[in-house]
Design an enzyme around this catalytic site. Structure first.
Site, PDB file in Angstrom:
ATOM      1  N   TYR A   1      59.262  -2.876 101.560  1.00 33.44           N
ATOM      2  CA  TYR A   1      60.407  -2.957 100.444  1.00 33.44           C
ATOM      3  C   TYR A   1      61.761  -3.974 100.844  1.00 33.44           C
ATOM      4  O   TYR A   1      61.886  -2.349 100.577  1.00 33.44           O
ATOM      5  CB  TYR A   1      59.595  -3.153  99.167  1.00 33.44           C
TER       6      TYR A   1
ATOM      7  N   TRP B   1      65.799  -5.775 100.537  1.00 34.86           N
ATOM      8  CA  TRP B   1      66.776  -6.646 100.715  1.00 34.86           C
ATOM      9  C   TRP B   1      67.181  -7.024 101.919  1.00 34.86           C
ATOM     10  O   TRP B   1      68.136  -7.609 102.161  1.00 34.86           O
ATOM     11  CB  TRP B   1      67.662  -6.607  99.916  1.00 34.86           C
TER      12      TRP B   1
HETATM   13  N1  MGD Z   1      66.859   3.434  89.452  1.00 36.06           N
HETATM   14  C1  MGD Z   1      67.098   2.631  90.054  1.00 36.06           C
HETATM   15  N2  MGD Z   1      66.875   2.620  91.016  1.00 36.06           N
HETATM   16  C2  MGD Z   1      66.841   0.785  91.429  1.00 36.06           C
HETATM   17  C3  MGD Z   1      67.188  -0.238  90.822  1.00 36.06           C
HETATM   18  C4  MGD Z   1      67.546  -0.403  89.548  1.00 36.06           C
HETATM   19  O1  MGD Z   1      68.217  -1.086  89.000  1.00 36.06           O
HETATM   20  N3  MGD Z   1      67.684   1.613  89.261  1.00 36.06           N
HETATM   21  N4  MGD Z   1      67.143  -1.490  91.355  1.00 36.06           N
HETATM   22  C5  MGD Z   1      65.753  -1.699  92.258  1.00 36.06           C
HETATM   23  C6  MGD Z   1      66.013  -3.739  92.931  1.00 36.06           C
HETATM   24  S1  MGD Z   1      65.334  -4.322  91.794  1.00 36.06           S
HETATM   25  C7  MGD Z   1      65.767  -3.687  93.944  1.00 36.06           C
HETATM   26  S2  MGD Z   1      65.507  -4.967  94.123  1.00 36.06           S
HETATM   27  C8  MGD Z   1      65.817  -2.177  95.146  1.00 36.06           C
HETATM   28  C9  MGD Z   1      66.672  -2.428  96.168  1.00 36.06           C
HETATM   29  O2  MGD Z   1      66.388  -1.764  97.288  1.00 36.06           O
HETATM   30  P1  MGD Z   1      66.286  -2.238  98.979  1.00 36.06           P
HETATM   31  O3  MGD Z   1      66.103  -3.384  98.880  1.00 36.06           O
HETATM   32  O4  MGD Z   1      65.321  -0.888  99.416  1.00 36.06           O
HETATM   33  O5  MGD Z   1      68.026  -1.888  99.174  1.00 36.06           O
HETATM   34  P2  MGD Z   1      68.914  -2.309  99.925  1.00 36.06           P
HETATM   35  O6  MGD Z   1      69.614  -0.806  99.843  1.00 36.06           O
HETATM   36  O7  MGD Z   1      69.070  -3.336  99.563  1.00 36.06           O
HETATM   37  O8  MGD Z   1      67.932  -2.031 101.460  1.00 36.06           O
HETATM   38  C10 MGD Z   1      67.711  -2.955 102.101  1.00 36.06           C
HETATM   39  C11 MGD Z   1      67.698  -2.759 103.459  1.00 36.06           C
HETATM   40  O9  MGD Z   1      67.857  -2.860 104.685  1.00 36.06           O
HETATM   41  C12 MGD Z   1      68.507  -3.342 106.132  1.00 36.06           C
HETATM   42  N5  MGD Z   1      68.461  -4.171 106.654  1.00 36.06           N
HETATM   43  C13 MGD Z   1      69.983  -5.589 106.052  1.00 36.06           C
HETATM   44  N6  MGD Z   1      69.400  -6.726 107.194  1.00 36.06           N
HETATM   45  C14 MGD Z   1      68.462  -6.120 108.339  1.00 36.06           C
HETATM   46  C15 MGD Z   1      67.745  -6.614 109.299  1.00 36.06           C
HETATM   47  O10 MGD Z   1      68.422  -7.523 109.114  1.00 36.06           O
HETATM   48  N7  MGD Z   1      66.781  -5.499 109.657  1.00 36.06           N
HETATM   49  C16 MGD Z   1      66.989  -4.316 109.145  1.00 36.06           C
HETATM   50  N8  MGD Z   1      66.085  -3.644 110.003  1.00 36.06           N
HETATM   51  N9  MGD Z   1      67.086  -3.861 108.058  1.00 36.06           N
HETATM   52  C17 MGD Z   1      67.738  -4.648 107.365  1.00 36.06           C
HETATM   53  C18 MGD Z   1      69.722  -2.531 105.357  1.00 36.06           C
HETATM   54  O11 MGD Z   1      70.576  -2.113 106.206  1.00 36.06           O
HETATM   55  C19 MGD Z   1      69.582  -1.313 104.058  1.00 36.06           C
HETATM   56  O12 MGD Z   1      69.278  -0.260 104.205  1.00 36.06           O
HETATM   57  O13 MGD Z   1      65.520  -0.721  94.356  1.00 36.06           O
HETATM   58  C20 MGD Z   1      65.435  -0.599  93.084  1.00 36.06           C
HETATM   59  N10 MGD Z   1      66.007   0.417  93.166  1.00 36.06           N
HETATM   60  N1  MGD Z   2      76.885  -7.252  92.439  1.00 33.96           N
HETATM   61  C1  MGD Z   2      75.524  -6.925  92.772  1.00 33.96           C
HETATM   62  N2  MGD Z   2      75.202  -7.915  92.377  1.00 33.96           N
HETATM   63  C2  MGD Z   2      73.293  -7.766  92.335  1.00 33.96           C
HETATM   64  C3  MGD Z   2      72.706  -6.730  92.823  1.00 33.96           C
HETATM   65  C4  MGD Z   2      73.562  -5.220  93.063  1.00 33.96           C
HETATM   66  O1  MGD Z   2      73.068  -4.800  93.857  1.00 33.96           O
HETATM   67  N3  MGD Z   2      75.213  -5.429  93.759  1.00 33.96           N
HETATM   68  N4  MGD Z   2      71.455  -6.502  93.003  1.00 33.96           N
HETATM   69  C5  MGD Z   2      71.059  -7.922  93.068  1.00 33.96           C
HETATM   70  C6  MGD Z   2      69.043  -7.663  92.438  1.00 33.96           C
HETATM   71  S1  MGD Z   2      68.140  -7.257  93.665  1.00 33.96           S
HETATM   72  C7  MGD Z   2      68.459  -7.871  90.902  1.00 33.96           C
HETATM   73  S2  MGD Z   2      67.448  -7.673  91.263  1.00 33.96           S
HETATM   74  C8  MGD Z   2      69.612  -8.242  90.012  1.00 33.96           C
HETATM   75  C9  MGD Z   2      69.296  -7.460  88.986  1.00 33.96           C
HETATM   76  O2  MGD Z   2      69.927  -7.804  87.781  1.00 33.96           O
HETATM   77  P1  MGD Z   2      69.917  -7.235  86.103  1.00 33.96           P
HETATM   78  O3  MGD Z   2      68.568  -5.707  86.340  1.00 33.96           O
HETATM   79  O4  MGD Z   2      70.044  -8.102  85.395  1.00 33.96           O
HETATM   80  O5  MGD Z   2      71.385  -6.060  86.643  1.00 33.96           O
HETATM   81  P2  MGD Z   2      71.959  -4.525  86.662  1.00 33.96           P
HETATM   82  O6  MGD Z   2      72.711  -4.182  86.936  1.00 33.96           O
HETATM   83  O7  MGD Z   2      70.464  -3.938  86.415  1.00 33.96           O
HETATM   84  O8  MGD Z   2      71.798  -4.926  84.578  1.00 33.96           O
HETATM   85  C10 MGD Z   2      72.092  -6.096  84.151  1.00 33.96           C
HETATM   86  C11 MGD Z   2      73.152  -5.190  82.868  1.00 33.96           C
HETATM   87  O9  MGD Z   2      72.274  -4.582  81.324  1.00 33.96           O
HETATM   88  C12 MGD Z   2      72.596  -3.511  81.395  1.00 33.96           C
HETATM   89  N5  MGD Z   2      71.844  -2.863  80.579  1.00 33.96           N
HETATM   90  C13 MGD Z   2      71.228  -1.726  81.311  1.00 33.96           C
HETATM   91  N6  MGD Z   2      70.390  -0.862  80.636  1.00 33.96           N
HETATM   92  C14 MGD Z   2      70.175  -1.960  79.290  1.00 33.96           C
HETATM   93  C15 MGD Z   2      69.493  -1.890  78.075  1.00 33.96           C
HETATM   94  O10 MGD Z   2      68.487  -1.039  78.336  1.00 33.96           O
HETATM   95  N7  MGD Z   2      69.199  -2.850  76.763  1.00 33.96           N
HETATM   96  C16 MGD Z   2      70.368  -3.774  77.390  1.00 33.96           C
HETATM   97  N8  MGD Z   2      70.391  -4.020  76.197  1.00 33.96           N
HETATM   98  N9  MGD Z   2      71.399  -3.713  78.419  1.00 33.96           N
HETATM   99  C17 MGD Z   2      71.111  -2.504  79.793  1.00 33.96           C
HETATM  100  C18 MGD Z   2      73.465  -2.908  82.039  1.00 33.96           C
HETATM  101  O11 MGD Z   2      74.440  -2.010  81.346  1.00 33.96           O
HETATM  102  C19 MGD Z   2      74.121  -4.309  82.697  1.00 33.96           C
HETATM  103  O12 MGD Z   2      75.372  -4.550  81.945  1.00 33.96           O
HETATM  104  O13 MGD Z   2      71.291  -8.365  89.884  1.00 33.96           O
HETATM  105  C20 MGD Z   2      71.505  -8.559  91.799  1.00 33.96           C
HETATM  106  N10 MGD Z   2      72.720  -8.558  92.277  1.00 33.96           N
HETATM  107 MO    MO Z   3      65.809  -6.687  92.723  1.00 34.79          MO
END
Ligand code: MGD
Ligand code: MGD
Ligand code: MO
Length: 823
Positions: free
Chosen positions: A156, A158
């Protein structure tokens, strides 16, 4: 917010004729208003400017003598991402993976050798031929010895956008052609919401288009951003970002609508809109919403007609709301005790929501929590009581913060990506694909490794967790995204072999047995659409520079492995990169023609160095979510069993889950701020970072813009800092029973007292990699979060759930080593 948004002529436009009358493609050429092809090929100066696209937007790669010197935003981007410098740097940075590498103990002693040694950096460089042979042989060995399910390829993450070089599809394509594997289902982003919402509104809903910003600016009187921060999170798209949220927010600002932000952090969006900031205790939003709903009911402010006509089950929810079923009315006074927002303010919110045309915009973090299923259900229940769903400027929206939801959808063909050769059609998102011999919920791999054979409930079914001996990752960083790092380290010791393709020496690559260097998307060609919702353009993702060191595209790597296993032709179909891209474009051209549009011939598109723009209808510009359902609930019935919003689910009732009742409910999470069983005083908000995409770009120059004492920042309110005698810039130890990290302290009153913020995605850098529980020198917050699942329904991750303590770090400061080549 100081930017101006000019219309741009820097895109390639379609033929002016809406309907094609049997004209060939060549004839259409004359209507495109293209620059002469010689200009498209660019003057022969030393510096080349090559148009391309990535998660962060459309850009030009400026190249001098074969080296990318700058990534410059495309003129049509209304709000370029500040992350662009790091994106360029990800090609060249010190943490780039250069050669195929194998962990010495694994190479010399075989799979499963010296498992404690993973992560300690003792790698041996091998040739590509050797690496391919090792991978192919190991796949055969594990499949023969333990069965197909023992190979986990649910990888899984990005990755990079692009319809060809989708490394996860390519991984599964190789796996399907050579045998089978265990897959994963769902995602980390919205794993809880996307499982429960089909019961509630009949679609996964979280990735659906919202009422447009234009419509909001004309009709909305009260905009509520509930844990929702478009001006940070819409920097990126799963495809190529369009950044329509920025002009959207600006329109909203000009309209004078009142803005409310309910969030532990005073967000970029809140500041830009001068929003009123309300900061409840994190994880208590469901209680807060119940308190508001109770007031609506008691003061007769709810819309009975809407509830009757468009919903079912309110009668079964009501006894819970009023407390006749459990003796506890969910009144504003009750809610105050839990969420910490004064009851009078909750009553006032109820009245304001009812009196104004109100849009409730909810983010995703509120469901990445223990019992995260409840919040979206409760929000829809609240919106149903307000009765504004389907009206201009009112109701609810679940993706205003994501990929610029609310940015109007254009009329366009949909590019068809390379498939995973499973023979199954994957409609839409790749992570919803269901190939493989079985599938486990995406965040449950750790639980699976630790409990093979265990029976698990998942969305009304029982699954038996398989025995897994080999995990294969391409395009994701599990040693960043998975919660409870130390539990994960224990689980990983059950694996004989961990194979990773990446571009950067992430913690996952460092903990792998075989590491293969992939190209970045700037070192290969691809094609993609702009804006997950807007779909405004098709853009050539052109190669900017040749691959550095020995990097190879995932396509070429998997083709070589498939070839070794006798399926090389099946994998490539005898087509090279440009053949595939051309084929994807040609298929879209045919679809476009059926929609009355004529796209230029491929070579013209490819050589133009411009993205191809698609038209937008007036209806799309003024789109209102669920307006069709409101207009005719029979003809446009929702996809639920009843065709209406279900505020009580008889399907969920039948599952008898103790952690997911049949109507939205407040259920105490395992830990939360001031919770009844909580052992640590500070809640950790693990927000998505401003200057990274998760862990991506942590190993680049962008880090310099935010690191504190070379560590990941930890935000803290002045009150909490004073109580601990801490100062700005201190290196602190953040710890709980699960783990410990160092971080650099930033004291700010833009965070609620009792809450600290450490963004997800900081690279895991254990001081002693052989020791589980070792101090993390840089600051990966997932050392501190819990690995439990949201509930039996969705089995999703709780990335935002975790309490900790913070103290000044007095010991000798360990150096940060994770951003250089392994030892
Ligand atoms: N505590 C906490 N944990 C979270 C979250 C949170 O809010 N709080 N958010 C969660 C969410 S919403 C998400 S989506 C996940 C994200 O988790 P990931 O999607 O696993 O995070 P990324 O850092 O985007 O990792 C993508 C990896 O793919 C590699 N990559 C990019 N392009 C290519 C390519 O073309 N080929 C290959 N082989 N590799 C490539 C990048 O270098 C990077 O190491 O994390 C989750 N984890
Ligand atoms: N710059 C940037 N943009 C991204 C990403 C990134 O890594 N970097 N990741 C992308 C991905 S894969 C995803 S899934 C989305 C994630 O999108 P979200 O999950 O919506 O993003 P977060 O930044 O985890 O949180 C959004 C807001 O929720 C607030 N928050 C946290 N806990 C609580 C709570 O218990 N209650 C309330 N009311 N608010 C709370 C945080 O302070 C923050 O301002 O973002 C996407 N956009
Ligand atoms: Mo995500």
């Amino acid at each position: 917010m100081t930017k101006t948004y000019k219309n741009t002529s820097d895109d390639l436009t379609l033929s002016k004729r809406d309907f094609l009358k049997g004209a060939g493609a060549a004839a259409a050429l004359g209507f495109t208003g293209l620059p002469l092809l010689s200009r498209g090929a660019l003057a022969q100066t030393a510096r080349k400017s090559i148009l391309s696209g990535c998660h962060w937007g459309v850009f030009y790669g400026l190249v001098d003598d074969g080296r990318a010197v700058e990534f410059k935003p495309w003129e049509g981007d209304p709000a370029p991402s500040p992350q662009l410098p790091g994106i360029r740097d990800s090609i060249y940075s010190e943490s780039r993976i250069r050669y195929p590498m194998v962990r010495r103990a694994w190479l010399e002693q075989g799979p499963g050798a010296d498992l404690d040694g993973r992560g300690s950096g003792d790698f041996v460089r091998v040739s590509w031929d050797k690496a391919i042979e090792l991978v192919a042989n190991e796949l055969v060995r594990v499949r023969e010895k333990y069965g197909q399910q023992a190979v986990f390829a649910g990888s899984y993450g990005w990755k990079s956008p692009g319809k060809l070089h989708n490394c996860q599809t390519l991984l599964r394509r190789m796996m399907n052609l050579t045998g089978s594997y265990t897959n994963s289902s769902g995602d980390y982003s919205t794993g809880a919401a996307q499982v429960i919402l089909p019961y509630v509104s009949g679609s996964i809903e979280v990735y659906e288009q919202c009422t447009t910003w234009k419509n909001l600016s004309e009709n909305c009187e009260l905009m509520v951003f509930w844990g929702c921060n478009p001006l940070n999170n819409s920097q990126i798209s799963w495809q190529v970002a369009d950044h329509g949220a920025w002009p959207g927010v600006e329109m909203l600002k000009k309209s004078g609508a009142k803005v409310l932000c309910i969030d532990p952090v005073r967000t970029e969006t809140c500041k830009a809109l001068n929003g009123e900031w309300i900061a409840p205790r994190p994880h208590t939003d469901v209680a807060m919403m119940l308190g508001i709903a109770h007031t609506l009911y008691e003061e007769n402010l709810h819309d009975e007609d809407f509830l009757d006509r468009y919903t079912t089950g309110f009668d079964k929810f009501l006894p819970y709301l009023r407390g006749t079923s459990d003796g506890t009315p969910k009144s504003a006074d009750w809610a105050e005790q839990i969420c910490g927002v004064p009851a009078d303010q909750l009553r006032d919110l109820a009245r304001r929501f009812a009196k104004n045309r109100t849009m409730l915009a909810l983010g995703y973090s509120t469901q990445r929590q223990h019992h995260g299923e409840q919040i979206h259900w409760m929000l829809i229940t609240l919106a149903s009581m307000l009765g504004q769903i389907g009206l201009p400027g009112g109701g609810y929206g679940l993706s205003y913060h994501y990929s610029s939801g609310g940015s109007p959808t254009h009329t366009t063909p949909i590019l068809k990506a390379i498939d995973d050769a499973s023979g199954q059609k994957s409609e839409g998102a790749a992570w919803l694909a269901q190939s493989g011999s079985l599938s486990i919920p995406v965040s449950r791999l750790v639980e699976t490794l630790l409990n093979p054979g265990k029976k698990m409930q998942f969305n009304g079914h029982e699954i038996e967790l398989p025995l897994i001996k080999l995990a294969y990752w391409a395009g994701g960083n599990p040693f960043s995204h998975q919660q409870d790092r130390n539990e994960m380290l224990r689980a990983w010791r059950e694996l004989d072999t961990f194979i990773v393709h990446d571009v950067q020496w992430t913690a996952s690559a460092r903990h792998a047995d075989i590491v293969l260097p992939a190209t970045t998307s700037y070192e290969r060609n691809d094609i993609e659409q702009v804006g997950d919702y807007a779909l405004s353009h098709i853009v050539a993702m052109k190669k900017i520079v040749d691959p550095v060191f020995e990097a190879r595209s995932d396509f070429d790597i998997f083709a070589a492995i498939a070839d070794k296993l006798g399926k090389g032709y099946e994998f490539t179909q005898g087509r090279d990169e440009m053949d595939w891209i051309r084929g994807i474009y040609e298929a879209a051209k045919i679809e476009a023609r059926a929609k009355g549009m004529e796209m230029p011939v491929f070579d013209v598109f490819w050589d133009s160095n411009k993205p191809l723009k698609f038209p937008q209808s007036e209806a799309a510009a003024d789109f209102v979510r669920h307006a069709d359902f409101r207009a005719d609930p029979l003809l446009n019935a929702l996809g639920t069993a009843s065709g209406k919003f279900e505020l009580y689910s008889t399907a969920i009732e039948k599952y008898h889950y103790d952690d997911c009742p049949p109507h939205p409910s407040w259920i105490e999470p395992i830990e939360r701020l001031d919770g009844p069983t909580t052992r640590y005083p500070l809640h950790i908000a693990t927000n998505h970072p401003q200057m990274r995409l998760h862990s991506q770009l942590c190993g680049t120059v962008n880090r310099k813009s935010y690191e504190i004492a070379e560590r990941e920042p930890c935000w803290m309110n002045p009150k909490d800092a004073a109580a601990r005698g801490l100062s700005n810039g201190d290196v602190v130890r953040v710890f709980n029973d699960r783990g410990q990290i160092l971080a650099g302290l930033t004291i700010t009153d833009e965070i609620r007292p009792g809450v600290v913020r450490i963004n997800e995605g900081g690279w895991f850098d254990p001081v002693n990699p052989r020791e589980i529980g070792s101090l993390d020198a840089y600051g990966d917050v997932n050392n501190l979060t819990t690995g439990v699942a949201t509930s039996k329904l969705a089995q999703s991750n709780c990335g935002h759930t975790g309490m900790a303590e913070v103290e000044r770090y007095e010991g000798n400061l360990p150096p940060v080593t994770v951003f250089s080549q392994p030892a």
